[in-house]
Design an enzyme around this catalytic site. Structure first.
Site, short mmCIF file in Angstrom:
data_model
loop_
_atom_site.label_atom_id
_atom_site.label_comp_id
_atom_site.label_asym_id
_atom_site.label_seq_id
_atom_site.Cartn_x
_atom_site.Cartn_y
_atom_site.Cartn_z
N SER A 169 54.95 39.10 43.45
CA SER A 169 56.45 39.42 43.03
C SER A 169 57.25 39.26 44.48
CB SER A 169 56.42 40.82 42.58
OG SER A 169 57.77 41.24 42.70
N TYR A 201 54.52 49.45 46.63
CA TYR A 201 54.81 48.36 45.59
C TYR A 201 54.68 47.05 46.51
CZ TYR A 201 56.41 45.05 42.22
OH TYR A 201 56.47 43.92 41.34
#
Length: 317
Positions: A157, A182
């Site tokens: 991502s 994350y």
């Protein structure tokens, strides 16, 4: 052979859909495994591969939900797998390997984002433990079924920009930040593919990582509405307002391209975005591209060693 981390002019782009990537391809007789293949981008990936003729195995933590969502799709089977549980990963992999089937495409699409501090297994931070260590163990345990022509796709991502690997505290035990956690896990996804490709190329296996784009999916479930408004994702009524968001069909395109495209034959280890190979940019840069810390072979090798030590699994040892 090292693949240059630079665009190849695929002819596709930001708005390309998974169906457009697969136009004219016949995947009959080929087996794909898609983690998270019953929700969000994973679901669109499953649908696209199935429509092109592939047989798809969807490992699922919520088997009943996956079975219901995928009902009506022949050549799609659901099997139990919890990426946060190393025993569950071992059981799933052993059963699939024992079936004697060769896996042509393994798309590691499942993941969690920005969850409250959670510890899994032996105390691992949940995002690193699920997004990276779960998939690391899955690939290594499935190795006998992957050898000889598989592609392994690690869905990273743009979130990798938020953090490199926190080498002194990878489990964030000295202070938890959900976005740092994350970001670290997404950097790990990119570094994993980089080193896996180096290890596996000699056995005919190539690996890629990618940024699918910003897409509104159930991945955002841990981000409160007020925070999504503050981030500029949605308005007060919950409607997406960011023009940069892709549709799920567009978001699935890059991972489907990575798994199937003849344009990537002989290539591997690179980070993709918008259905092409991305450029490397400085870690403090703005805009598209893979950050230097997520494309560093030395850090990739170091992460592999750490992951092997934590999980006790290394198919290449």
């Amino acid at each position: 052979m090292t693949t240059p981390q630079q665009p190849i002019g695929s002819g596709f782009g930001r708005d390309t859909t998974a169906q457009e990537v697969l136009h004219g391809q016949d995947l009959s007789g080929r087996l794909a495994v898609v983690t998270g293949g019953y929700s969000g981008l994973g679901l669109e990936t499953t649908r696209a591969l199935h429509a092109a003729g592939a047989h798809v195995v969807v490992p699922a933590r919520r088997v009943d939900s996956a079975t219901e969502t995928l009902s009506g799709l022949d050549r799609v089977e659901v099997a139990e797998l919890d990426l946060g549980d190393q025993d569950s990963i071992r059981r799933f992999a052993e059963e699939l390997v024992a079936s004697g089937r060769h896996v042509d495409m393994l798309i590691d699409s499942a993941g969690i984002m920005a969850c409250p501090e959670t510890r899994i297994g032996p105390g691992w931070e949940a995002q690193l433990g699920t997004n990276h260590l779960g998939h690391y163990a899955l690939v290594n345990r499935l190795w006998p079924a992957l050898r000889g022509g598989a592609r392994v796709i690690s869905v990273s991502s743009a979130g990798h920009r938020r953090s490199g690997i926190r080498w002194e505290d990878p489990q964030l035990e000295t202070g938890y930040d959900k976005w740092v956690a994350y970001g670290q896990s997404k950097t790990a996804n990119a570094l994993f593919a980089l080193h896996l490709d180096r290890l596996a190329e000699g056995d005919g296996v190539r690996a890629f990582s990618l940024h699918p784009g910003g897409i509104m999916t159930p991945l955002q479930r841990h981000v409160p509405h007020e925070e999504q408004v503050r981030l500029g994702w949605v308005d007060e009524d919950g409607r997406p307002v960011n023009a940069a968001f892709k549709t799920p069909q567009q978001g699935a395109a890059t991972q489907v391209w990575a798994a199937t495209s003849p344009q990537l034959d002989g290539r591997g280890g690179v980070y993709l975005e918008d259905v092409d190979i991305a450029r490397v940019v400085p870690s403090d840069a703005d805009g598209p591209g893979v950050r230097e810390h997520a494309a560093d072979p030395e850090q990739a090798a170091r992460l592999w060693e750490l992951s092997a030590r934590l999980t006790g699994v290394d198919a290449f040892a």
